[in-house]
Write a protein that holds these residues in place. Structure first.
Motif, PDB file in Angstrom:
ATOM      1  N   ALA A  39       0.807  -1.223   0.000  1.00 14.42           N
ATOM      2  CA  ALA A  39       0.000   0.000   0.000  1.00 14.42           C
ATOM      3  C   ALA A  39       0.839   1.272   0.000  1.00 14.42           C
ATOM      4  CB  ALA A  39      -0.948   0.010   1.205  1.00 14.42           C
ATOM      5  N   VAL A  40       2.095   1.179   0.450  1.00 11.63           N
ATOM      6  CA  VAL A  40       2.885   2.398   0.626  1.00 11.63           C
ATOM      7  C   VAL A  40       4.224   2.373  -0.094  1.00 11.63           C
ATOM      8  CG1 VAL A  40       1.813   2.829   2.862  1.00 11.63           C
ATOM      9  CG2 VAL A  40       3.991   1.611   2.779  1.00 11.63           C
ATOM     10  N   ARG A  41       4.571   1.276  -0.697  1.00  2.00           N
ATOM     11  CA  ARG A  41       5.906   1.143  -1.273  1.00  2.00           C
ATOM     12  C   ARG A  41       6.213   2.236  -2.299  1.00  2.00           C
ATOM     13  NH1 ARG A  41       8.664  -4.541  -2.965  1.00  2.00           N
ATOM     14  NH2 ARG A  41      10.721  -3.701  -3.524  1.00  2.00           N
ATOM     15  N   ASP A  42       5.212   2.572  -3.104  1.00  2.33           N
ATOM     16  CA  ASP A  42       5.430   3.589  -4.135  1.00  2.33           C
ATOM     17  C   ASP A  42       5.805   4.949  -3.547  1.00  2.33           C
ATOM     18  OD1 ASP A  42       4.927   1.773  -6.111  1.00  2.33           O
ATOM     19  OD2 ASP A  42       2.929   2.518  -6.607  1.00  2.33           O
ATOM     20  N   ASP A  43       5.463   5.190  -2.293  1.00  4.44           N
ATOM     21  CA  ASP A  43       5.792   6.469  -1.667  1.00  4.44           C
ATOM     22  C   ASP A  43       7.304   6.723  -1.652  1.00  4.44           C
ATOM     23  OD1 ASP A  43       3.103   6.613  -1.156  1.00  4.44           O
ATOM     24  OD2 ASP A  43       3.260   6.322   1.010  1.00  4.44           O
ATOM     25  N   GLY A 142     -11.193 -18.354  14.908  1.00  2.00           N
ATOM     26  CA  GLY A 142     -10.584 -17.787  13.709  1.00  2.00           C
ATOM     27  C   GLY A 142     -11.078 -16.434  13.271  1.00  2.00           C
ATOM     28  N   ALA A 143     -12.373 -16.306  12.965  1.00  2.62           N
ATOM     29  CA  ALA A 143     -12.899 -15.046  12.436  1.00  2.62           C
ATOM     30  C   ALA A 143     -12.803 -13.930  13.469  1.00  2.62           C
ATOM     31  CB  ALA A 143     -14.345 -15.228  11.978  1.00  2.62           C
ATOM     32  N   ALA A 144     -13.079 -14.271  14.725  1.00  5.25           N
ATOM     33  CA  ALA A 144     -13.026 -13.258  15.778  1.00  5.25           C
ATOM     34  C   ALA A 144     -11.595 -12.785  16.007  1.00  5.25           C
ATOM     35  CB  ALA A 144     -13.608 -13.825  17.068  1.00  5.25           C
ATOM     36  N   ALA A 145     -10.645 -13.722  15.973  1.00  5.72           N
ATOM     37  CA  ALA A 145      -9.243 -13.351  16.168  1.00  5.72           C
ATOM     38  C   ALA A 145      -8.746 -12.480  15.018  1.00  5.72           C
ATOM     39  CB  ALA A 145      -8.389 -14.603  16.295  1.00  5.72           C
ATOM     40  N   ARG A 146      -9.182 -12.804  13.806  1.00  6.17           N
ATOM     41  CA  ARG A 146      -8.754 -12.009  12.652  1.00  6.17           C
ATOM     42  C   ARG A 146      -9.336 -10.599  12.732  1.00  6.17           C
ATOM     43  NH1 ARG A 146      -6.268 -12.886   7.951  1.00  6.17           N
ATOM     44  NH2 ARG A 146      -6.802 -11.627   6.137  1.00  6.17           N
ATOM     45  N   ARG A 147     -10.591 -10.484  13.146  1.00  6.34           N
ATOM     46  CA  ARG A 147     -11.182  -9.158  13.301  1.00  6.34           C
ATOM     47  C   ARG A 147     -10.458  -8.382  14.404  1.00  6.34           C
ATOM     48  NH1 ARG A 147     -15.842 -10.719  13.949  1.00  6.34           N
ATOM     49  NH2 ARG A 147     -16.051 -10.622  16.214  1.00  6.34           N
ATOM     50  N   ALA A 148     -10.147  -9.074  15.506  1.00  4.56           N
ATOM     51  CA  ALA A 148      -9.427  -8.416  16.601  1.00  4.56           C
ATOM     52  C   ALA A 148      -8.066  -7.921  16.139  1.00  4.56           C
ATOM     53  CB  ALA A 148      -9.272  -9.374  17.774  1.00  4.56           C
ATOM     54  N   LEU A 149      -7.365  -8.759  15.363  1.00  6.76           N
ATOM     55  CA  LEU A 149      -6.065  -8.341  14.856  1.00  6.76           C
ATOM     56  C   LEU A 149      -6.213  -7.141  13.926  1.00  6.76           C
ATOM     57  CD1 LEU A 149      -3.032  -8.695  14.518  1.00  6.76           C
ATOM     58  CD2 LEU A 149      -3.498 -10.416  12.746  1.00  6.76           C
ATOM     59  N   GLY A 150      -7.227  -7.165  13.066  1.00  5.47           N
ATOM     60  CA  GLY A 150      -7.457  -6.044  12.164  1.00  5.47           C
ATOM     61  C   GLY A 150      -7.681  -4.746  12.909  1.00  5.47           C
ATOM     62  N   GLU A 151      -8.406  -4.815  14.019  1.00  6.34           N
ATOM     63  CA  GLU A 151      -8.707  -3.608  14.782  1.00  6.34           C
ATOM     64  C   GLU A 151      -7.554  -3.197  15.699  1.00  6.34           C
ATOM     65  OE1 GLU A 151     -12.530  -4.043  16.618  1.00  6.34           O
ATOM     66  OE2 GLU A 151     -13.581  -3.976  14.684  1.00  6.34           O
ATOM     67  N   LEU A 152      -6.578  -4.066  15.865  1.00  4.45           N
ATOM     68  CA  LEU A 152      -5.344  -3.668  16.534  1.00  4.45           C
ATOM     69  C   LEU A 152      -4.376  -3.021  15.543  1.00  4.45           C
ATOM     70  CD1 LEU A 152      -4.871  -6.851  18.710  1.00  4.45           C
ATOM     71  CD2 LEU A 152      -5.150  -4.536  19.618  1.00  4.45           C
ATOM     72  N   TRP A 158     -11.762   2.637  10.010  1.00  2.00           N
ATOM     73  CA  TRP A 158     -10.954   2.502   8.792  1.00  2.00           C
ATOM     74  C   TRP A 158     -10.955   1.059   8.312  1.00  2.00           C
ATOM     75  CZ3 TRP A 158      -6.723   0.316   6.492  1.00  2.00           C
ATOM     76  CH2 TRP A 158      -6.098   1.033   5.454  1.00  2.00           C
ATOM     77  N   PHE A 159     -10.779   0.137   9.240  1.00  2.00           N
ATOM     78  CA  PHE A 159     -10.739  -1.284   8.911  1.00  2.00           C
ATOM     79  C   PHE A 159     -12.085  -1.756   8.357  1.00  2.00           C
ATOM     80  CE2 PHE A 159     -10.923  -5.811  10.512  1.00  2.00           C
ATOM     81  CZ  PHE A 159     -10.023  -6.325   9.586  1.00  2.00           C
ATOM     82  N   GLY A 164     -10.533  -5.291   2.053  1.00  2.00           N
ATOM     83  CA  GLY A 164      -9.357  -6.153   2.089  1.00  2.00           C
ATOM     84  C   GLY A 164      -9.074  -6.728   0.715  1.00  2.00           C
ATOM     85  N   PRO A 165      -8.202  -7.705   0.594  1.00  2.00           N
ATOM     86  CA  PRO A 165      -7.460  -8.341   1.693  1.00  2.00           C
ATOM     87  C   PRO A 165      -6.416  -7.406   2.304  1.00  2.00           C
ATOM     88  CG  PRO A 165      -6.610  -9.110  -0.407  1.00  2.00           C
ATOM     89  CD  PRO A 165      -7.805  -8.257  -0.730  1.00  2.00           C
ATOM     90  N   PHE A 166      -5.995  -7.759   3.502  1.00  2.00           N
ATOM     91  CA  PHE A 166      -5.014  -6.969   4.236  1.00  2.00           C
ATOM     92  C   PHE A 166      -3.745  -7.797   4.408  1.00  2.00           C
ATOM     93  CE2 PHE A 166      -9.158  -5.412   5.498  1.00  2.00           C
ATOM     94  CZ  PHE A 166      -9.018  -4.034   5.421  1.00  2.00           C
ATOM     95  N   PRO A 167      -2.720  -7.532   3.610  1.00  2.00           N
ATOM     96  CA  PRO A 167      -1.478  -8.309   3.725  1.00  2.00           C
ATOM     97  C   PRO A 167      -0.812  -8.209   5.088  1.00  2.00           C
ATOM     98  CG  PRO A 167      -1.519  -7.084   1.660  1.00  2.00           C
ATOM     99  CD  PRO A 167      -2.662  -6.579   2.481  1.00  2.00           C
ATOM    100  N   THR A 168      -1.131  -7.169   5.843  1.00  2.00           N
ATOM    101  CA  THR A 168      -0.540  -6.995   7.165  1.00  2.00           C
ATOM    102  C   THR A 168      -1.094  -7.991   8.182  1.00  2.00           C
ATOM    103  OG1 THR A 168      -2.203  -5.299   7.567  1.00  2.00           O
ATOM    104  CG2 THR A 168      -0.020  -4.549   6.876  1.00  2.00           C
ATOM    105  N   LEU A 169      -2.146  -8.729   7.828  1.00  2.00           N
ATOM    106  CA  LEU A 169      -2.724  -9.696   8.763  1.00  2.00           C
ATOM    107  C   LEU A 169      -2.100 -11.075   8.616  1.00  2.00           C
ATOM    108  CD1 LEU A 169      -6.517  -8.722   8.780  1.00  2.00           C
ATOM    109  CD2 LEU A 169      -4.584  -7.728  10.022  1.00  2.00           C
TER     110      LEU A 169
END
Length: 263
Positions: A39-43, A142-152, A158-159, A164-169
């Motif tokens: 998402a930011v490499r081009d910067d 699984g789904a709850a942990a992924r949502r929790a990670l996304g919101e961290l 914003w999330f 998505g997808p969100f490569p940072t997850l």
């Protein structure tokens, strides 16, 4: 895709981009491949030739079922730089990548021009650990942990507004053994004694609202590395570099520009 060969014979896939005059190594977080930076490499491409790589266990790199370590990841960076013929590089490491960057700068000072440590920690007994509520949320189904990670990683609004997808997850194709070995490697990191020996100009960046890696760790790093500069981004969480890119990328670019003449 080019590959470097690590000292122990593992193939390390790496990627380059941009046309700048200096090399900038971008180091991703735990259990993630080079897409962490999409998402930011081009910067950074106008000013720098960017270099990313897939950690062993992720992406197109080898995935041996054997112990991994932060020191080993740092050696893999050296293998990539050697393959490129790059004697020195700026290094920007985030999350676990910031742990790798600490070891790289401390053990191989001749290879690092300027250092940026984002949303990371010194590790070991001096580090400030995430709260038990965060640990519990990440250990859920699984789904709850992924949502929790996304919101961290991102502010909830914003999330939620992005599909998505969100490569940072995480790297979804990463084998289970490699995921476990990444976790162990990161947990065993302790650079406290080495940090005073870091001689590269250093910028420490952190989101003020980061609960995944508490912001107190940024203060520890900035206080431990001689001459380090600290910048907190108000309201940002762990993935500050993406959600708050209009603040974070110029901040890093300006810092690196100050140290283009470092030899």
């Amino acid at each position: 895709m080019p590959y470097a060969e690590s000292g122990d014979g593992v193939r390390i896939a790496y990627q380059t981009g941009g046309g700048g005059s200096s090399v900038l190594v971008l180091l991703a977080g735990q259990a993630c491949n080079h897409h962490w930076w999409d998402a930011v490499r081009d910067d950074f491409h106008a000013a720098h030739r960017t270099v990313t790589f897939d950690y062993r266990g992720t992406g197109e790199s080898g995935k041996p079922d054997e112990p991994y370590s932060i020191e080993g990841f740092a050696q893999d960076v050296i293998a990539v730089l050697d393959d490129l013929g790059a004697d020195r590089a700026h290094v920007y490491g985030t999350s676990m990548g910031g742990r790798v960057a600490q070891v790289l700068a401390a053990r191989h000072p001749e290879r690092v021009r300027a250092l940026v440590l984002g949303c990371t920690s010194p590790g070991g007994p001096h580090a400030v650990e995430r709260g038990n509520d965060v640990r519990k949320a990440l250990a859920g189904p699984g789904a709850a942990a992924r949502r929790a990670l996304g919101e961290l990683m991102y502010t909830p609004a914003w999330f939620a507004a992005r599909p998505g997808p969100f490569p940072t997850l995480g790297d979804p194709a990463m084998p289970a053994h490699a995921r476990r070995r990444h976790l162990v490697a990161s947990n065993r990191h302790d650079a406290w004694d080495a940090l005073p020996g870091v001689c590269a100009p250093t910028l420490v960046v952190h989101g003020s609202d980061d609960l995944l890696n508490p912001v107190a760790n940024a203060h520890l790093l900035a206080g431990r590395i001689p001459g380090a500069r600290l910048h907190l981004i108000p309201g940002a969480r762990h993935a500050y570099f993406e959600e708050f890119r209009t603040t974070a990328s110029p901040l890093v670019l300006d810092f690196l520009a100050e140290h283009e003449a470092v030899t």
